[in-house]
Enzyme design. Structure first.
Site, PDB file in Angstrom:
ATOM      1  N   ASP A   1       0.795  -1.225   0.000  1.00  0.00           N
ATOM      2  CA  ASP A   1       0.000   0.000   0.000  1.00  0.00           C
ATOM      3  C   ASP A   1       0.826   1.274   0.000  1.00  0.00           C
ATOM      4  OD1 ASP A   1      -2.301  -1.524   0.048  1.00  0.00           O
ATOM      5  OD2 ASP A   1      -2.351  -1.581   2.228  1.00  0.00           O
ATOM      6  N   CYS A   2       2.126   1.142   0.198  1.00  0.00           N
ATOM      7  CA  CYS A   2       2.952   2.350   0.241  1.00  0.00           C
ATOM      8  C   CYS A   2       4.399   1.999  -0.084  1.00  0.00           C
ATOM      9  CB  CYS A   2       2.876   3.018   1.617  1.00  0.00           C
ATOM     10  SG  CYS A   2       3.613   2.042   2.938  1.00  0.00           S
TER      11      CYS A   2
ATOM     12  N   CYS B   1       6.181  -0.544   2.143  1.00  0.00           N
ATOM     13  CA  CYS B   1       5.915  -1.945   1.817  1.00  0.00           C
ATOM     14  C   CYS B   1       6.890  -2.426   0.750  1.00  0.00           C
ATOM     15  CB  CYS B   1       4.484  -2.113   1.321  1.00  0.00           C
ATOM     16  SG  CYS B   1       3.213  -1.711   2.538  1.00  0.00           S
TER      17      CYS B   1
ATOM     18  N   CYS C   1       7.883   5.699  11.786  1.00  0.00           N
ATOM     19  CA  CYS C   1       7.624   5.072  10.494  1.00  0.00           C
ATOM     20  C   CYS C   1       7.565   6.124   9.382  1.00  0.00           C
ATOM     21  CB  CYS C   1       6.309   4.300  10.532  1.00  0.00           C
ATOM     22  SG  CYS C   1       5.900   3.580   8.939  1.00  0.00           S
TER      23      CYS C   1
ATOM     24  N   CYS D   1       6.280   5.900   6.425  1.00  0.00           N
ATOM     25  CA  CYS D   1       5.316   5.524   5.373  1.00  0.00           C
ATOM     26  C   CYS D   1       4.818   6.737   4.590  1.00  0.00           C
ATOM     27  CB  CYS D   1       4.126   4.788   5.979  1.00  0.00           C
ATOM     28  SG  CYS D   1       4.445   3.058   6.366  1.00  0.00           S
TER      29      CYS D   1
ATOM     30  N   ASP E   1       9.251  20.449 -34.164  1.00  0.00           N
ATOM     31  CA  ASP E   1       9.392  20.104 -35.571  1.00  0.00           C
ATOM     32  C   ASP E   1       8.260  20.814 -36.316  1.00  0.00           C
ATOM     33  OD1 ASP E   1      10.179  18.614 -37.931  1.00  0.00           O
ATOM     34  OD2 ASP E   1       8.383  17.409 -37.583  1.00  0.00           O
TER      35      ASP E   1
ATOM     36  N   THR F   1       6.709  19.939 -39.802  1.00  0.00           N
ATOM     37  CA  THR F   1       5.757  19.098 -40.511  1.00  0.00           C
ATOM     38  C   THR F   1       5.148  18.046 -39.596  1.00  0.00           C
ATOM     39  OG1 THR F   1       7.027  19.401 -42.538  1.00  0.00           O
ATOM     40  CG2 THR F   1       5.425  17.604 -42.512  1.00  0.00           C
TER      41      THR F   1
ATOM     42  N   ASP G   1       7.493  14.099 -34.726  1.00  0.00           N
ATOM     43  CA  ASP G   1       6.647  12.950 -35.070  1.00  0.00           C
ATOM     44  C   ASP G   1       7.268  12.018 -36.089  1.00  0.00           C
ATOM     45  OD1 ASP G   1       6.433  14.508 -37.376  1.00  0.00           O
ATOM     46  OD2 ASP G   1       4.389  13.828 -37.766  1.00  0.00           O
TER      47      ASP G   1
ATOM     48  N   ASP H   1       0.760   8.890  12.428  1.00  0.00           N
ATOM     49  CA  ASP H   1       1.457   8.121  11.395  1.00  0.00           C
ATOM     50  C   ASP H   1       0.500   7.691  10.285  1.00  0.00           C
ATOM     51  OD1 ASP H   1       3.657   6.458  10.277  1.00  0.00           O
ATOM     52  OD2 ASP H   1       2.250   4.860  10.791  1.00  0.00           O
TER      53      ASP H   1
END
Length: 746
Positions: A26-27, A30, A397, A399, A441, A443, A637, A723
C-alpha cells in the site's frame, strides 16, 4: 511469473528474469520491505518492486535460490504472492507456473494471518477484506474489554485489555519478526509491536489495545486510498471489450478479442466499443475517441482511416481490418507506458528514499535517549519517559514520507493518460515541470502534416503528366507526407505512376529510384542544383514559390530537370493558441525544420515563433544541445526527429508519429493537439506542486507530534493516528490530481 528472458550471468551460472504479482503493498515502505528482504537472497539481482502495479521483477540464478524460496520470503512478510501469469497470462519457462505452490507453502501463507495476503480481496468492500476483518476483530475485542471493565472491576478489565492487545498485535508481531529474520529490524510492524508490548509492561493496557485497533484502521484506510490510485490504471485496460465480432466469409461470429490477428476484419456496431486498433475498410461513422485520447468531439472515420481499440463507434456499422495485435494496441501501449513509468523514479523520489533509510533509525535512537536520559540524569519518572519513548517510536515510520512522491506521480500519470498525455515516469514529470524552452518540428507538429500539391511547373519541354508519372513512380509506397501528397494528386489527375524499383531515401534531401529503365530523383532544389540539373531560371521559380511558404521539390533524371512540384502544409488550427499558452507559462518556443528558410519563415511568421531551417537530423541535435542548458522539450513525429527527441531534456512524440519516435520519446501526445504541450507542462507542474505539499504534510505532522510527544502533550494513540493519518492524507491529496484538468489555464 515470467522467465522468458534468459541471459548468462557468468561462466558458472545462468540467470533468468522472473516476475510476480505481490498483493497488499500500500505504500513505499511496503515496497522497501519486500525489496530489502528479497535482495538479501543469494543469486538475486536487479530487483524492482512496484507497489502501484503490485509487481516484483528480478533477475534470479535458480541454482542458488529457487523461485519458491523467493515466494516464501515475501509471504513471511505478510504479503500475497502469485506468478505474474495469474493476471497476464504469460508463461513460465522455469517450470514453476500458475498453481504450482506447495501445500506447505499455502499452509504457511495462511498462518501469517495478515490482511495483505489475499489477492481475492480486490474489488470487495473494506469489511469483506482481510484488513477489514482485522479491524472488526480488534474493534470488537476493544469494545468487549471496555464492557468487561464497566460490568466488573478495573482489575478484571485490565486483563481484558491485555488479552485484546495481545490477540490484535499477534499477526503484526509475526510480520515484524519475519522482517527481522530477513535483516529488516526497522519496520512499522516492529515499532508497533515494541510500543504495544512496552505499554503493557508500564500498565497502559487500555491504550495499547486502542493503538492496535487504530493501527488496523490505518491499514484499511491506506489500502482503500492505494486501491483508488490503482483503479484509474485498471480502468484503462477495461476500455477494450473482451469480445469482438469477427467477419469471415460474409458471416460474423463472436470471438475473444485477445485472439484477433493482424489482417482479420471485425464488425463494430453502432454504440459498441471497437475491439482492436485497425483501419476502416467499409462504412462511415463518427467515432468517439475520448476514452483513448480524451478528445471530446467524435471524429468522422471512413475507409482508409485508422481507429483505436476502446473507442466508441457512435453512428453506423464499421468493418475494420485489424492492424495491431491486442498486446500492441493503443490502450495496451498506454497501460504499459503508465505502469513501466513507475520504475523511472524522479530525482526527488530517490532523495526521499535515501532520506527515509536513515530517518527511522534516527527516530529509534532518539526514542531510546528519551527513555534513558531523563530518568538517569534528571531524576525523571521511568514510567513517564518510557511511555513517551514508546509514543515517539510510533512516529518513526516513514510511510507517509516514502509514499508522498510515488502517490503523486502515479496520480499524475493516470490523469494524463486519461487525457492523451503520456509521460514515461517520475523523472520525466520532474524534468517537464522545469522546461523553459520548447523546440517544435514543423511538418506534422506545428502543421497538419498533410500537404497538398499547389503547383506543377514543367521544365525543358516536359508535360505535367510526365512529371507526375515519374514523381509518383519514385514516391510509390512511401508514407512520407510529401510523397503521399504527390501520389494522391497524380491519382486524382488520372495519371498512373511509372513502374519503379530500388527506391532509396537520401536523408533530408530527397528520394531516388529506378523508374522505367533509368534513375530518377525527387529532391530539394538545393540538392538538384548541386547535381547540376536545375538552372538559374528554375531556381528563381522555386525561390518565388518558397517565398509563398510552399515546399518545392525538383523531379529530374540524369542531367535533365523535368519540372517542379510545389506543396503547402498549413499550420494547425490550434498552433497559435498553443504558443500563446506557452508564453503565459513562461516557456519560449522555436521551430526546427529541414525545410528551406523561405518556407520556414512563412510558417514561423504566421505563428509568431523563432525558427531554424535547412536542418539535417544531426543539425536538429546540435540545435537542441545549444539550448539544453536551460531545459528544452522537443516535439516531433518522424523518424528523422528521433535523435533530437533523445537529445532533449524531454522528448515528446505527437500521437500520429512513427513507432520509432514514440519509443524514443520520453512522452507522447495522442490527440495531435499542439495545445496539449502546454497542458502537459501544466500537469507536470501541478504534480510537482502536489509532491511538495505531500512532503510538507508528512514531515510537518511528524515534527509537530515529535515535539508534543516529548513534552507529554500527546500519547500513544495520537502518535499512531499521526502516522497512519499522515499516510492517508498524502494519498488522498495525491488523488486530487485525478480530477486536475491540465487544459484549463490558471
Amino acid at each position: 511469473m515470467n522467465s522468458d528472458t534468459k541471459t548468462p550471468a557468468n561462466a558458472a551460472f545462468d540467470t533468468m528474469i522472473f516476475e510476480w504479482t505481490v498483493s497488499g503493498m500500500d505504500c513505499g515502505s511496503c515496497a522497501t520491505k519486500v525489496r530489502g528482504a528479497v535482495e538479501r537472497l543469494s543469486g538475486v539481482s536487479d530487483i524492482e518492486v512496484l507497489p502501484m502495479r503490485e509487481r516484483m521483477r528480478l533477475t534470479l540464478d535458480p541454482s542458488r535460490t529457487s523461485p519458491e524460496k523467493v515466494e516464501a520470503t515475501v509471504r513471511k512478510l505478510g504479503y500475497g504472492v502469485s506468478t505474474a501469469d495469474d493476471t497476464h497470462g504469460t508463461g513460465a519457462s522455469s517450470g514453476h507456473g500458475k498453481g504450482d505452490h506447495s501445500e506447505a507453502s499455502e499452509e504457511d501463507h495462511g498462518r501469517i494471518g495478515h490482511a495483505h495476503d489475499d489477492p481475492a480481496d480486490r474489488g470487495k468492500s473494506w469489511y469483506q477484506t482481510g484488513k477489514g476483518r482485522l479491524v472488526i476483530v480488534t474493534g470488537a475485542l476493544l469494545a468487549l474489554a471496555w464492557c468487561i471493565e464497566l460490568l466488573t472491576s478495573q482489575d478484571i478489565g485490565l486483563w481484558a485489555f491485555i488479552l485484546a492487545c495481545l490477540i490484535g498485535v499477534a499477526p503484526v508481531a509475526r510480520r515484524a519478526f519475519a522482517a527481522l529474520r530477513a535483516g529488516l529490524p526497522f519496520t512499522i510492524e516492529m515499532l508497533m509491536t515494541i510500543a504495544a508490548v512496552g505499554a503493557l509492561f508500564i500498565g497502559a493496557a487500555e491504550e495499547a489495545a486502542l493503538v492496535v485497533f487504530l493501527f488496523a484502521v490505518g491499514e484499511v484506510l491506506e489500502g482503500v486510498a492505494a486501491d483508488r490510485a490503482r483503479a484509474s490504471i485498471r480502468a484503462l485496460s477495461d476500455l477494450v471489450p473482451k469480445s469482438a465480432l469477427l467477419v469471415e466469409n460474409g458471416t460474423t461470429r463472436e470471438v475473444d478479442a485477445a485472439t484477433l490477428q493482424i489482417g482479420q476484419v471485425i464488425l463494430a456496431r453502432p454504440g459498441a466499443r471497437i475491439a482492436a486498433d485497425g483501419e476502416v475498410t467499409e462504412g462511415t461513422s463518427g467515432v468517439d475517441q475520448s476514452p483513448v485520447t480524451g478528445e471530446s468531439v467524435p471524429i468522422t472515420r471512413k475507409p482508409g482511416d485508422p481507429v483505436f481499440a476502446g473507442s466508441i463507434n457512435a453512428e453506423a456499422a464499421l468493418h475494420i481490418r485489424v492492424t495491431k495485435a491486442s498486446e500492441n494496441n493503443t490502450i495496451s501501449r498506454i497501460v504499459a507506458l503508465v505502469e513501466e513509468a513507475e520504475s523511472a523514479r524522479a530525482p526527488t523520489e530517490r532523495f526521499i528514499d535515501r532520506f527515509s533509510r536513515w530517518y527511522m533509525p534516527t527516530i529509534v535512537g532518539l526514542s531510546l535517549l528519551v527513555v534513558l536520559v531523563p530518568p538517569l540524569f534528571a531524576g525523571g519518572d521511568w514510567g513517564t519517559w518510557v511511555y513517551r519513548g514508546l509514543a515517539l517510536l510510533l512516529i518513526g515510520c516513514p510511510c507517509a514520507l516514502v509514499i508522498s512522491v510515488p502517490a503523486s506521480i502515479a496520480s499524475g500519470l493516470s490523469s494524463g493518460a486519461r487525457r492523451g498525455l503520456l509521460m514515461k515516469g517520475g523523472a520525466v514529470i520532474e524534468a517537464t515541470a522545469k522546461i523553459a524552452n520548447v523546440a517544435f518540428d514543423k511538418t506534422g507538429t506545428l502543421t497538419a502534416g498533410r500537404p497538398v500539391v499547389t503547383n506543377v511547373v514543367p521544365l525543358n519541354g516536359t508535360t505535367e503528366a510526365d512529371i507526375l508519372a515519374v514523381a509518383s513512380g519514385v514516391e510509390a509506397g512511401s508514407s512520407h507526407p510529401l510523397a503521399e501528397a504527390i501520389t494522391t494528386y497524380a491519382q486524382e489527375a488520372g495519371i498512373a505512376p511509372l513502374a519503379s524499383s530500388g527506391a532509396r531515401a537520401i536523408v533530408g534531401k530527397g528520394v531516388e529510384a529506378t523508374v522505367g529503365d533509368a534513375l530518377a530523383w525527387v529532391a530539394s532544389p538545393g540538392f538538384a542544383s548541386d547535381a547540376g540539373v536545375l538552372d538559374d531560371a528554375g531556381t528563381d521559380v522555386a525561390a518565388r514559390m518558397e517565398d509563398e511558404g510552399k515546399t518545392v521539390v525538383v523531379v529530374y533524371r540524369e542531367g535533365r530537370a523535368l519540372g517542379l512540384i510545389a506543396m503547402r502544409d498549413e499550420a494547425r488550427a490550434d498552433a497559435v493558441e498553443a504558443l500563446r499558452q506557452l508564453k503565459v507559462l513562461g516557456v519560449d518556443g522555436v521551430m526546427l525544420t529541414g525545410d528551406n528558410t523561405r518556407t520556414a519563415a512563412a510558417i514561423a511568421g504566421h505563428l509568431g515563433i523563432d525558427f531554424k531551417a535547412d536542418l539535417m537530423p544531426e543539425d536538429k541535435v546540435a540545435a537542441i544541445r545549444s539550448i539544453a542548458r536551460e531545459g528544452v522539450m522537443m516535439i516531433g513525429d518522424g523518424i528523422n526527429d528521433a535523435p533530437a527527441l533523445a537529445q532533449a531534456s524531454v522528448g515528446v512524440a505527437m500521437g500520429s508519429g512513427t513507432d520509432v519516435a514514440l519509443e524514443t520519446a520520453d512522452a507522447a501526445i495522442l490527440r495531435n493537439r499542439v495545445t496539449d504541450v502546454a497542458a502537459m507542462i501544466r500537469l507536470a507542474r501541478a504534480t510537482m506542486g502536489n509532491i511538495r505539499q505531500n512532503v510538507t504534510i508528512a514531515l510537518g505532522l511528524k515534527a509537530v507530534f515529535l515535539v508534543t510527544t516529548v513534552f507529554g502533550i500527546t500519547g500513544l494513540w495520537i502518535a499512531i493516528l499521526a502516522d497512519t493519518g499522515a499516510t492517508v492524507l498524502v494519498t488522498l491529496n495525491a488523488l486530487r490530481l485525478l480530477r486536475f484538468n491540465p487544459e484549463r489555464e490558471g
